[in-house]
Design a protein around this motif. Sequence first.
Motif, PDB file in Angstrom:
ATOM      1  N   PRO A 196       1.134  -1.576   0.356  1.00 47.96           N
ATOM      2  CA  PRO A 196      -0.053  -0.263   0.190  1.00 47.96           C
ATOM      3  C   PRO A 196       1.026   1.307  -0.827  1.00 47.96           C
ATOM      4  O   PRO A 196       0.296   2.367  -0.771  1.00 47.96           O
ATOM      5  CB  PRO A 196      -0.958  -0.708   1.186  1.00 47.96           C
ATOM      6  CG  PRO A 196      -0.934  -1.425   1.795  1.00 47.96           C
ATOM      7  CD  PRO A 196       0.497  -2.514   1.029  1.00 47.96           C
ATOM      8  N   THR A 197       2.142   1.227   0.739  1.00 50.66           N
ATOM      9  CA  THR A 197       2.628   2.889   0.676  1.00 50.66           C
ATOM     10  C   THR A 197       3.369   2.829  -0.673  1.00 50.66           C
ATOM     11  O   THR A 197       3.207   4.068  -0.957  1.00 50.66           O
ATOM     12  CB  THR A 197       3.970   2.184   1.750  1.00 50.66           C
ATOM     13  OG1 THR A 197       4.444   1.038   1.586  1.00 50.66           O
ATOM     14  CG2 THR A 197       3.524   2.686   3.386  1.00 50.66           C
ATOM     15  N   GLU A 198       3.549   1.896  -1.287  1.00 52.56           N
ATOM     16  CA  GLU A 198       4.252   1.823  -2.370  1.00 52.56           C
ATOM     17  C   GLU A 198       3.272   2.865  -3.907  1.00 52.56           C
ATOM     18  O   GLU A 198       3.549   2.827  -4.080  1.00 52.56           O
ATOM     19  CB  GLU A 198       5.128   0.494  -3.452  1.00 52.56           C
ATOM     20  CG  GLU A 198       5.693   0.589  -4.633  1.00 52.56           C
ATOM     21  CD  GLU A 198       6.301  -0.627  -4.522  1.00 52.56           C
ATOM     22  OE1 GLU A 198       6.900  -0.735  -6.110  1.00 52.56           O
ATOM     23  OE2 GLU A 198       6.656  -1.587  -3.913  1.00 52.56           O
ATOM     24  N   THR A 223      14.653   7.511   8.551  1.00 52.89           N
ATOM     25  CA  THR A 223      14.108   6.669   7.240  1.00 52.89           C
ATOM     26  C   THR A 223      14.106   5.614   7.305  1.00 52.89           C
ATOM     27  O   THR A 223      13.335   5.061   6.817  1.00 52.89           O
ATOM     28  CB  THR A 223      15.770   6.546   6.066  1.00 52.89           C
ATOM     29  OG1 THR A 223      16.535   6.253   6.545  1.00 52.89           O
ATOM     30  CG2 THR A 223      15.338   8.904   5.750  1.00 52.89           C
ATOM     31  N   GLU A 224      14.046   4.610   7.927  1.00 56.19           N
ATOM     32  CA  GLU A 224      14.240   3.519   8.530  1.00 56.19           C
ATOM     33  C   GLU A 224      12.343   3.107   9.249  1.00 56.19           C
ATOM     34  O   GLU A 224      11.439   2.460   8.620  1.00 56.19           O
ATOM     35  CB  GLU A 224      15.300   2.390   9.577  1.00 56.19           C
ATOM     36  CG  GLU A 224      14.883   1.525   9.224  1.00 56.19           C
ATOM     37  CD  GLU A 224      15.605   0.034   7.924  1.00 56.19           C
ATOM     38  OE1 GLU A 224      14.510  -0.798   7.879  1.00 56.19           O
ATOM     39  OE2 GLU A 224      15.389   0.836   7.374  1.00 56.19           O
ATOM     40  N   SER A 225      12.550   3.376  10.131  1.00 53.81           N
ATOM     41  CA  SER A 225      10.917   3.354  11.062  1.00 53.81           C
ATOM     42  C   SER A 225       9.621   4.751  10.600  1.00 53.81           C
ATOM     43  O   SER A 225       8.736   3.918  11.235  1.00 53.81           O
ATOM     44  CB  SER A 225      11.059   3.696  11.991  1.00 53.81           C
ATOM     45  OG  SER A 225      11.644   4.402  12.914  1.00 53.81           O
ATOM     46  N   GLY A 226      10.190   5.702  10.660  1.00 57.96           N
ATOM     47  CA  GLY A 226       9.424   6.874  10.146  1.00 57.96           C
ATOM     48  C   GLY A 226       8.931   7.273  11.296  1.00 57.96           C
ATOM     49  O   GLY A 226       8.415   8.199  11.247  1.00 57.96           O
ATOM     50  N   ALA A 227      10.082   7.116  12.431  1.00 65.02           N
ATOM     51  CA  ALA A 227       9.678   7.723  13.826  1.00 65.02           C
ATOM     52  C   ALA A 227      10.431   9.308  13.622  1.00 65.02           C
ATOM     53  O   ALA A 227      11.416   8.937  13.409  1.00 65.02           O
ATOM     54  CB  ALA A 227      10.809   7.242  15.469  1.00 65.02           C
ATOM     55  N   THR A 228       9.404   9.840  13.897  1.00 65.84           N
ATOM     56  CA  THR A 228       9.926  11.764  13.414  1.00 65.84           C
ATOM     57  C   THR A 228      10.193  12.375  15.063  1.00 65.84           C
ATOM     58  O   THR A 228       8.944  12.095  16.059  1.00 65.84           O
ATOM     59  CB  THR A 228       8.778  11.889  12.236  1.00 65.84           C
ATOM     60  OG1 THR A 228       8.222  10.988  11.799  1.00 65.84           O
ATOM     61  CG2 THR A 228       8.514  13.823  12.632  1.00 65.84           C
ATOM     62  N   THR A 229      10.952  13.207  15.158  1.00 63.52           N
ATOM     63  CA  THR A 229      10.836  14.472  16.347  1.00 63.52           C
ATOM     64  C   THR A 229      10.962  15.466  15.539  1.00 63.52           C
ATOM     65  O   THR A 229      11.436  16.104  14.759  1.00 63.52           O
ATOM     66  CB  THR A 229      12.595  14.096  17.026  1.00 63.52           C
ATOM     67  OG1 THR A 229      13.155  12.469  17.939  1.00 63.52           O
ATOM     68  CG2 THR A 229      12.259  14.858  18.362  1.00 63.52           C
ATOM     69  N   ASP A 280      11.241  14.848  -8.638  1.00 58.58           N
ATOM     70  CA  ASP A 280      11.202  13.319  -8.679  1.00 58.58           C
ATOM     71  C   ASP A 280      11.356  12.482  -7.654  1.00 58.58           C
ATOM     72  O   ASP A 280      11.162  11.405  -7.190  1.00 58.58           O
ATOM     73  CB  ASP A 280      12.724  13.123  -9.608  1.00 58.58           C
ATOM     74  CG  ASP A 280      12.643  13.755 -10.603  1.00 58.58           C
ATOM     75  OD1 ASP A 280      11.528  13.603 -11.768  1.00 58.58           O
ATOM     76  OD2 ASP A 280      13.692  13.829 -11.513  1.00 58.58           O
ATOM     77  N   LEU A 281      11.055  13.194  -6.202  1.00 56.18           N
ATOM     78  CA  LEU A 281      11.964  12.652  -5.146  1.00 56.18           C
ATOM     79  C   LEU A 281      10.919  12.051  -4.379  1.00 56.18           C
ATOM     80  O   LEU A 281       9.935  11.494  -3.917  1.00 56.18           O
ATOM     81  CB  LEU A 281      12.780  13.461  -3.770  1.00 56.18           C
ATOM     82  CG  LEU A 281      13.180  12.469  -2.857  1.00 56.18           C
ATOM     83  CD1 LEU A 281      13.801  11.483  -2.998  1.00 56.18           C
ATOM     84  CD2 LEU A 281      13.910  14.179  -1.894  1.00 56.18           C
ATOM     85  N   PHE A 282       9.366  13.070  -4.663  1.00 52.15           N
ATOM     86  CA  PHE A 282       7.723  12.621  -4.159  1.00 52.15           C
ATOM     87  C   PHE A 282       7.253  11.417  -4.079  1.00 52.15           C
ATOM     88  O   PHE A 282       7.124  11.186  -2.826  1.00 52.15           O
ATOM     89  CB  PHE A 282       6.970  13.951  -4.873  1.00 52.15           C
ATOM     90  CG  PHE A 282       7.077  15.027  -4.747  1.00 52.15           C
ATOM     91  CD1 PHE A 282       5.866  15.126  -3.626  1.00 52.15           C
ATOM     92  CD2 PHE A 282       7.572  15.993  -4.822  1.00 52.15           C
ATOM     93  CE1 PHE A 282       5.655  17.040  -2.713  1.00 52.15           C
ATOM     94  CE2 PHE A 282       8.002  17.353  -4.351  1.00 52.15           C
ATOM     95  CZ  PHE A 282       7.017  17.753  -3.345  1.00 52.15           C
ATOM     96  N   PRO A 283       7.567  10.591  -5.145  1.00 49.80           N
ATOM     97  CA  PRO A 283       7.413   9.381  -5.026  1.00 49.80           C
ATOM     98  C   PRO A 283       8.066   9.027  -3.419  1.00 49.80           C
ATOM     99  O   PRO A 283       7.081   7.466  -2.707  1.00 49.80           O
ATOM    100  CB  PRO A 283       7.420   8.664  -5.865  1.00 49.80           C
ATOM    101  CG  PRO A 283       7.655   9.755  -6.948  1.00 49.80           C
ATOM    102  CD  PRO A 283       7.802  10.282  -6.116  1.00 49.80           C
ATOM    103  N   ALA A 284       9.164   8.700  -3.390  1.00 54.57           N
ATOM    104  CA  ALA A 284       9.680   7.684  -1.942  1.00 54.57           C
ATOM    105  C   ALA A 284       9.631   9.014  -0.789  1.00 54.57           C
ATOM    106  O   ALA A 284       9.088   8.061   0.389  1.00 54.57           O
ATOM    107  CB  ALA A 284      11.336   8.640  -2.489  1.00 54.57           C
ATOM    108  N   MET A 320       6.294   8.841   4.257  1.00 51.89           N
ATOM    109  CA  MET A 320       4.963   9.236   4.802  1.00 51.89           C
ATOM    110  C   MET A 320       4.209   8.299   5.477  1.00 51.89           C
ATOM    111  O   MET A 320       4.058   8.467   6.366  1.00 51.89           O
ATOM    112  CB  MET A 320       4.498  11.085   4.267  1.00 51.89           C
ATOM    113  CG  MET A 320       5.464  11.651   4.031  1.00 51.89           C
ATOM    114  SD  MET A 320       5.925  12.473   5.566  1.00 51.89           S
ATOM    115  CE  MET A 320       7.917  12.009   4.972  1.00 51.89           C
ATOM    116  N   GLY A 321       4.739   7.622   5.172  1.00 52.16           N
ATOM    117  CA  GLY A 321       2.934   6.307   5.094  1.00 52.16           C
ATOM    118  C   GLY A 321       3.932   5.817   6.195  1.00 52.16           C
ATOM    119  O   GLY A 321       2.826   5.594   7.494  1.00 52.16           O
ATOM    120  N   LYS A 322       4.901   5.647   6.604  1.00 55.54           N
ATOM    121  CA  LYS A 322       5.703   4.987   7.675  1.00 55.54           C
ATOM    122  C   LYS A 322       5.619   6.359   8.804  1.00 55.54           C
ATOM    123  O   LYS A 322       5.972   5.659  10.435  1.00 55.54           O
ATOM    124  CB  LYS A 322       7.378   4.701   7.635  1.00 55.54           C
ATOM    125  CG  LYS A 322       7.905   4.162   6.839  1.00 55.54           C
ATOM    126  CD  LYS A 322       9.174   3.416   6.762  1.00 55.54           C
ATOM    127  CE  LYS A 322       9.248   2.857   5.048  1.00 55.54           C
ATOM    128  NZ  LYS A 322      10.775   2.218   4.791  1.00 55.54           N
TER     129      LYS A 322
END
Length: 527
Positions: free
Chosen positions: A62-64, A197-203, A397-401, A406-408
């Motif tokens: 789904p994220t892809e 970038t691995e887990s999506g954890a954000t501060t 070009d970076l928006f897909p990634a 953002m899903g994470k």
Amino acid sequence: MQSRRNERNQRYGRFIGLTALGSLIPGTGLIAAGKRRLGTTVLVILGAIFVLGLAVVILVPPTELASYGGDRQMMLILGTALAAGAVAWLLIALGSHRSLEPDGLPTGKRLAGALVVVVSASVVVAPMAVGSRYAFTQRELVGNISSSGSSNTTPEVDLADPWADKPRLNVLFLGGDAGEGRTGLRPDTQILASIDTESGATTMISLPRNLQGFPFPEGTPLADAYPDGFTGGGDPLEWMLNAVYANVPRDHPEVFEGVGDPGADATKWAVEGALGVDVDYFVMVDLAGFEAVVDALGGITVNVPRDIPWGNKSLPDGTCTEANGYIQQGDNQHLDGFQALWFARSRCGSDDYERMERQRCVMNAIVDKVDPATLLSQYQSLASAAGDIITSDVPADLFPALIELMGKVRSQPLESLTLDNEFFGSMGTTSSDPDYDLLHTRIQEILADTPDSPATPDAGETTPPEDTTEATGQSADDASDDRSGAAVQQASGDAETQTDESTEETPGGDATDEPAADEPVDAGAVC
């Protein structure tokens, strides 16, 4: 005679039924009309498209799948395919209707048959047309908010795997208002989102607009231009963090030749120097259009810690004009766009740090409100509002990634850190005179999730004075907040709003329950 009439009615009923079926499932009507080869070909093509679409939905994560929304080329292909499919579907439905129509039908029954085609086909054609429109709108939105020029500060990435050598992505969110009455844009809201970038954890790190004396990163042109940090003579307001956006490009235009947003480039370098972390991209939100986004979402729900005034402004002597009204204190208060904007930016009766807390509350409330149902029902108005008020230096070009990442992020709780007086006090400094080497160390420890105990002054040292920059540092730009021009009231003398910043209670929580000042907190606990 009756038998003949019944036969005609049966033929007409069969015609209407097959017309409806042929409009809903292209090919079936053609087969019923005797055009078996053509009808079978249409059915096979339709079946193949259905199986392919089902395979994509099942096999692609789904994220892809969501990340394709950031691919402008994919949106062009999808929008064109849906538009062409809608036209083809309608033409086949009309062809089936024409082939099935009995000879000699009166005008009324012919019109009824055509109406059946339109109604039946619209069940499929209308969603395809809407989907095509959304795809083209999404493509335009990505183009509008992506980088519009060169930049000195954006990193070079391998689009095939952009996070391969980047364990953390740091995005600077800027909130500015260049509306009528302002001499220039000053982003008073500056929040750095540091994303694993691995887990999506954000501060989320909120920086005070009155931060002073910060260095620029070594090796940058601004480090040479300001060898002693961002400091100088004259009005102290011109040497604060929020002044970098306008003043640095003005004073050093040669550094920013050809740059799409020189002020944002300079501010990214300033935040890098202040925090000791790389700032990869910026996202600028024009607060003048913020109301439209919240209204398009149908409003947001936040906990209001106290009555928040609206329609007034701060004055140079520390007082405030009379408010037009108040956003009432209470939990789970529903705010429209106008109220949400004032909740986020109101200064009277509070300091910058409380305002930063409220801004984070608004950001979290918006993230919570952006669910699939809201996006589908309000997409056009949301996309239009966002395209008008958001700019960035993120390459298209970076928006897909980025969307996939953002899903994470959405799956993880947001942690927040406010660089307030308590934070700087724990290190024995103030925001007007920080120890930037120590600040860099603390930020690195926090982002590594291994914070040490708060640094405290030695017993023999004098406790540093409280930072009073905010009390005397109101910008003339604050005049844009005025919607009333009414009489002055003494906000600083109001017993209900005057607090000691060193013991001030955090909105929505008790001071005694707060974690250490230099540790991130779950923003949900504040809001």
